[in-house]
Design an enzyme around this catalytic site. Structure first.
Site, PDB file in Angstrom:
ATOM      1  CG  PHE A  97      31.687  41.708  45.909  1.00  0.00           C
ATOM      2  CD1 PHE A  97      31.583  40.805  47.021  1.00  0.00           C
ATOM      3  CD2 PHE A  97      30.269  42.239  45.637  1.00  0.00           C
ATOM      4  CE1 PHE A  97      30.356  40.162  47.425  1.00  0.00           C
ATOM      5  CE2 PHE A  97      29.088  41.969  46.125  1.00  0.00           C
ATOM      6  CZ  PHE A  97      29.088  40.705  47.052  1.00  0.00           C
ATOM      7  CE  LYS A 105      37.203  49.011  38.514  1.00  0.00           C
ATOM      8  NZ  LYS A 105      36.769  48.607  39.683  1.00  0.00           N
ATOM      9  CB  SER A 114      24.598  45.753  40.079  1.00  0.00           C
ATOM     10  OG  SER A 114      25.470  46.774  39.920  1.00  0.00           O
ATOM     11  CB  CYS A 122      25.449  36.022  39.293  1.00  0.00           C
ATOM     12  SG  CYS A 122      26.528  34.732  38.487  1.00  0.00           S
ATOM     13  CD  GLU A 129      21.466  40.657  41.866  1.00  0.00           C
ATOM     14  OE1 GLU A 129      21.863  41.857  41.578  1.00  0.00           O
ATOM     15  OE2 GLU A 129      22.333  39.522  41.518  1.00  0.00           O
ATOM     16  CD  GLU A 143      35.172  49.660  43.856  1.00  0.00           C
ATOM     17  OE1 GLU A 143      35.274  48.604  43.049  1.00  0.00           O
ATOM     18  OE2 GLU A 143      34.260  50.688  43.925  1.00  0.00           O
ATOM     19  NE  ARG A 144      31.779  46.066  46.682  1.00  0.00           N
ATOM     20  CZ  ARG A 144      30.436  45.843  46.599  1.00  0.00           C
ATOM     21  NH1 ARG A 144      29.601  45.416  47.553  1.00  0.00           N
ATOM     22  NH2 ARG A 144      29.732  45.974  45.297  1.00  0.00           N
TER      23      ARG A 144
HETATM   24  P1  NAD Z   1      28.954  46.370  40.958  1.00  0.00           P
HETATM   25  O1  NAD Z   1      28.055  46.665  39.613  1.00  0.00           O
HETATM   26  O2  NAD Z   1      28.804  47.359  41.943  1.00  0.00           O
HETATM   27  O3  NAD Z   1      30.298  46.421  40.549  1.00  0.00           O
HETATM   28  C1  NAD Z   1      30.988  45.891  39.468  1.00  0.00           C
HETATM   29  C2  NAD Z   1      32.127  46.491  38.905  1.00  0.00           C
HETATM   30  O4  NAD Z   1      31.732  47.968  38.682  1.00  0.00           O
HETATM   31  C3  NAD Z   1      33.366  46.980  39.813  1.00  0.00           C
HETATM   32  O5  NAD Z   1      34.583  46.642  39.365  1.00  0.00           O
HETATM   33  C4  NAD Z   1      32.996  48.393  40.345  1.00  0.00           C
HETATM   34  O6  NAD Z   1      34.008  48.925  40.929  1.00  0.00           O
HETATM   35  C5  NAD Z   1      32.212  48.843  39.311  1.00  0.00           C
HETATM   36  N1  NAD Z   1      31.515  49.909  39.441  1.00  0.00           N
HETATM   37  C6  NAD Z   1      30.700  50.184  40.605  1.00  0.00           C
HETATM   38  N2  NAD Z   1      29.966  51.427  40.696  1.00  0.00           N
HETATM   39  C7  NAD Z   1      30.224  51.757  39.084  1.00  0.00           C
HETATM   40  C8  NAD Z   1      29.786  53.024  38.721  1.00  0.00           C
HETATM   41  N3  NAD Z   1      28.676  53.654  39.309  1.00  0.00           N
HETATM   42  N4  NAD Z   1      29.887  53.170  37.325  1.00  0.00           N
HETATM   43  C9  NAD Z   1      30.901  52.396  36.652  1.00  0.00           C
HETATM   44  N5  NAD Z   1      31.492  51.165  37.287  1.00  0.00           N
HETATM   45  C10 NAD Z   1      30.956  51.044  38.444  1.00  0.00           C
HETATM   46  O7  NAD Z   1      28.663  44.670  41.328  1.00  0.00           O
HETATM   47  P2  NAD Z   1      29.104  43.921  42.679  1.00  0.00           P
HETATM   48  O8  NAD Z   1      28.241  44.282  43.700  1.00  0.00           O
HETATM   49  O9  NAD Z   1      30.491  43.964  42.798  1.00  0.00           O
HETATM   50  O10 NAD Z   1      28.953  42.443  42.159  1.00  0.00           O
HETATM   51  C11 NAD Z   1      27.343  41.781  42.379  1.00  0.00           C
HETATM   52  C12 NAD Z   1      26.781  42.014  41.137  1.00  0.00           C
HETATM   53  O11 NAD Z   1      27.253  41.217  40.025  1.00  0.00           O
HETATM   54  C13 NAD Z   1      25.375  41.363  41.346  1.00  0.00           C
HETATM   55  O12 NAD Z   1      24.337  42.113  40.748  1.00  0.00           O
HETATM   56  C14 NAD Z   1      25.511  39.877  40.620  1.00  0.00           C
HETATM   57  O13 NAD Z   1      24.333  39.335  40.362  1.00  0.00           O
HETATM   58  C15 NAD Z   1      26.310  40.482  39.599  1.00  0.00           C
HETATM   59  N6  NAD Z   1      26.953  39.448  38.899  1.00  0.00           N
HETATM   60  C16 NAD Z   1      26.685  38.866  37.777  1.00  0.00           C
HETATM   61  C17 NAD Z   1      27.180  37.901  37.290  1.00  0.00           C
HETATM   62  C18 NAD Z   1      26.697  37.313  35.725  1.00  0.00           C
HETATM   63  O14 NAD Z   1      27.679  36.542  35.318  1.00  0.00           O
HETATM   64  N7  NAD Z   1      25.532  37.589  35.377  1.00  0.00           N
HETATM   65  C19 NAD Z   1      28.463  37.048  37.633  1.00  0.00           C
HETATM   66  C20 NAD Z   1      28.717  37.611  39.314  1.00  0.00           C
HETATM   67  C21 NAD Z   1      27.993  38.781  39.599  1.00  0.00           C
END
Ligand code: NAD
Length: 498
Positions: A148, A172, A225, A280, A382, A175-176
């Protein structure tokens, strides 16, 4: 109420019996819904992608790049609309939202030069009359799953390079805040991209699993994450796909005694609290070297925190806006409580912050902890909110070890006037992206982005030449073209069996 639909084969498409709420983080109200798709919607997107990809791959790279040139122009022309939409679902202030789009456009600019990046290698005379050359070919249908917190930049990191390399792409998004990704795909169509080359499907775990299990999807790029990144990496690679999966972060800023503290405080105000800490590459941990440095830094940090203005995301004077959801606000506030329970000193408490007229918005004031210790869970994990933790180190080696030994290894920064210390630090620290007097060392688009340890699974980074490598496969040709016979006949005979 508005419903955000999938974008398949160049058209909006309904589908999926479930829906997800899209919040307005400023007001705390639901502002729209997004359809959560299943394997059925994915199959439609894969069919559209499979139908369109061969012709796109056969289009010469320069013509593909021309679509991206036009795309860049169109996104720039729509910048204000995109930033406003992004800000309204994410909660980041308008300037940050425009920055999110712009950082994605930087990658699109890189993609405009893709013909240069796709050139293969050539060795003349590798043997008698033998030449060897390699070519980079697209993979076919690829997918990206995005978080998101950068709903424009991260999708563009992925689909920009993948499409420029001749693939079809299925995005994909989170969804937020799914509206901007759809708008970005619509603009691609307007720029001249053939239908089916860029598709957007919405969903949650069910859709992610369908992507990971689909035989026709050859590569998956994930950012989110860490636990989910690890899961995506494992399941995707088990199914024989190429996977890169970027995870969470806990970036450290090492402050040497000779650092320009006014500059550090200024940098930290933006890097720790900007975008409500939901980056991140935020800098949520500061490691002053020596108690004297720590005390001076803390004294200077307090008025800077006091001066931070938290406001609605459309307030041009706000330094940062609300966090993305109520659930996330609670999560951040729980981490603050954990820090207190673990014995860290909560110097500034951002909980209980309320913005007049927006009492139900997801706002959190800035928080500052001092005397945070490496064994604390609130340090190990984090937080992803406007919380800065001071971890005091006695000397350079201890500070270096803290960043190197942390489970995450996305980014790190050192603040110093000593070139030798900076050079040693950059060479020895066990982290993927390093800043020297640069608080958020996000590499430019023609370099490459990626963290180490539990911040990244897989071995190729985003964008730059690493991105080109990820989205293409290499083929190597060894060729021999013998002379015709001296008598004018062609002496070379293709060997036959028997
Ligand atoms: P998230 O992991 O909740 O969601 C990321 C994606 O995974 C979304 O598209 C979501 O729909 C999907 N998802 C969620 N739950 C899932 C599940 N149980 N099984 C499969 N797919 C699932 O992450 P977020 O809260 O949207 O984003 C923040 C996180 O992303 C933080 O941890 C941040 O550090 C990380 N991030 C990392 C980078 C990087 O380059 N390392 C960059 C930006 C964000």
């Amino acid at each position: 109420m508005r419903t955000v639909e999938h974008f398949i084969g160049g058209n909006a498409a309904g589908g999926g019996s479930r829906q997800h709420d899209i919040w307005d983080p400023n007001s705390g109200e639901v502002q729209a819904k997004v359809s959560l798709g299943t394997g059925d919607e994915l199959q439609k997107a894969v069919d559209a992608a499979l139908a369109a990809q061969p012709a796109w791959a056969a289009t010469n790279p320069q013509k593909r790049a021309r679509v991206l040139f036009e795309y860049k122009r169109l996104v720039e022309a729509n910048m204000d609309e995109l930033a406003a939409l992004l800000s309204s679902e994410h909660g980041k202030v308008l300037a940050d939202a425009a920055g999110d789009v712009q950082r994605g456009l930087d990658v699109i600019e890189f993609c405009c030069g893709i013909p240069h990046a796709l050139k293969g290698e050539y060795t003349q005379g590798a043997g008698p009359g033998i030449d060897v050359y390699s070519m980079r070919q697209p993979l076919g249908v690829c997918a990206g799953i995005t978080p998101f917190n950068f709903p424009a930049m991260i999708p563009m990191w992925m689909f920009g390079v993948s499409i420029a390399c001749g693939n079809a792409f299925i995005l994909k998004p989170s969804e937020r805040d799914p509206s901007v990704p759809v708008r970005l795909a619509e603009l691609m169509k307007e720029a001249g991209l053939p239908d089916g080359i860029l598709n957007v499907v919405h969903g949650d775990k069910q859709m992610v699993d369908a992507i990971l299990d689909h035989d026709d999807i050859k590569a998956v790029s994930f950012v989110g994450s860490t636990d989910i990144a690890h899961y995506v990496y494992q399941r995707g690679t088990e199914n024989g796909k190429r996977v890169q999966a970027m995870g969470g972060a806990k970036n450290h800023g090492i402050v040497m005694p000779d650092a320009d503290l006014d500059q550090v405080v200024n940098d930290l105000s933006g890097a720790a609290f900007g975008s409500a800490g939901e980056r991140c590459m935020a800098l949520p941990v500061v490691v002053p070297v020596g108690d004297e440095t720590a005390d001076r830094l803390r004294d200077k940090m307090l008025p800077a925190i006091d001066a931070l203005r938290v406001g609605v995301s459309t307030d041009p004077d706000a330094h940062y806006g609300p966090v993305v959801t109520k659930e996330h606000k609670e999560r951040v506030e729980n981490w603050i409580q954990t820090g207190v329970d673990e014995g860290a000193e909560l110097v500034v408490d951002g909980r209980g912050f309320s913005l007049q007229g927006h009492e139900n918005g997801f706002f959190i004031g800035p928080s500052l902890f001092d005397h945070v210790k490496p064994g604390m869970e609130s340090y190990r994990q984090e937080i992803f909110g406007p919380v800065l933790q001071i971890v005091r180190a006695k000397e350079f080696e201890e500070a270096l070890a803290l960043a190197s030994n942390h489970q995450y290894g996305n980014g790190v920064a050192i603040f110093t006037r000593n070139g030798h210390a900076a050079r040693e630090f950059a060479a020895r620290v066990n982290v993927g992206m390093v800043g020297i007097n640069v608080p958020i060392p996000v590499p430019v688009a023609y370099h490459t982005f990626g963290g180490w340890k539990r911040s990244g699974f897989g071995d190729t980074n985003q964008h730059g030449m690493e991105g080109v490598k990820f989205w293409t496969k290499i083929k190597t040709v060894t060729q021999r073209w013998p002379d015709g016979g001296g008598d004018g006949s062609n002496a070379f005979v293709i060997p036959t069996m028997g």
